[in-house]
Design an enzyme around this catalytic site. Structure first.
Site, PDB file in Angstrom:
ATOM      1  N   LEU A  74       0.769  -0.993  -0.085  1.00 26.59           N
ATOM      2  CA  LEU A  74       0.014   0.010   0.003  1.00 26.59           C
ATOM      3  C   LEU A  74       0.783   1.222  -0.119  1.00 26.59           C
ATOM      4  O   LEU A  74       1.843   1.377   0.705  1.00 26.59           O
ATOM      5  CB  LEU A  74      -0.843   0.143   1.332  1.00 26.59           C
ATOM      6  CG  LEU A  74      -1.981  -1.164   1.417  1.00 26.59           C
ATOM      7  CD1 LEU A  74      -1.728  -1.988   2.198  1.00 26.59           C
ATOM      8  CD2 LEU A  74      -3.351  -0.265   1.586  1.00 26.59           C
ATOM      9  N   CYS A  75       0.358   2.306  -0.710  1.00 22.11           N
ATOM     10  CA  CYS A  75       1.235   3.327  -0.621  1.00 22.11           C
ATOM     11  C   CYS A  75      -0.001   4.406   0.205  1.00 22.11           C
ATOM     12  O   CYS A  75      -1.155   4.909  -0.132  1.00 22.11           O
ATOM     13  CB  CYS A  75       1.047   4.214  -1.999  1.00 22.11           C
ATOM     14  SG  CYS A  75       1.697   5.962  -1.878  1.00 22.11           S
TER      15      CYS A  75
END
Length: 151
Positions: A87-88
């Site tokens: 995830l960012c």
């Protein structure tokens, strides 16, 4: 061996059991409190609705001073999720705070599903579709929802 990270994770686990946030669950894997399996249910009234998305969370001894590594195991089509499932998300990087616990992390990810940050996409294709062709974006998301049921 009892460390502050392990003690904190046991508190996080107890909270997940006694006061679980809606639509998320998580628990340590057998014999290793430093690795957790988690599930996020896609929020109602969003393209992710009814999806059952599995994640893995890896904690280091520096937790809670250092954020965990969090990765989707389920296929995910989202502007802020890399093809690897990573995830960012700002709270897992530069906006991390030791006050965040497992419940807060998972509810933040759940919120991100329907409110992506398209200014710094991890998946450019998903970001472009979200911005320019919402109908096709929703179709692709619904495909990942259906795949989540098979896993």
């Amino acid at each position: 061996m009892s460390t502050s990270a392990r003690r904190r994770l046991m508190r996080d686990f107890k909270r997940m059991q006694t006061d679980p946030p809606a639509g998320v669950s998580a628990s340590p894997v057998a014999d290793n409190v430093m690795t957790w399996n988690a599930v996020i249910i896609g929020p109602a009234d969003t393209p992710f609705e009814d999806g059952t998305f599995r994640l893995v969370m890896h904690f280091e001894e520096q937790y809670p001073n250092k954020p965990p590594g969090v990765k989707f195991i389920s296929q995910m089509f989202h502007p802020n999720v890399y093809g690897t499932g990573e995830l960012c998300l700002d709270i897992l990087q530069n906006r991390w705070s030791p006050t965040y616990d497992v419940a807060a992390i998972l509810t933040s990810i759940q919120s991100l599903l329907n409110d992506p940050n398209t200014s710094s996409p991890a998946n450019v294709e998903a970001s472009n579709l979200y911005r320019d062709n919402r109908k096709e974006y929703i179709k692709r998301v619904r495909e990942t929802v259906e795949k989540s049921w098979e896993e």
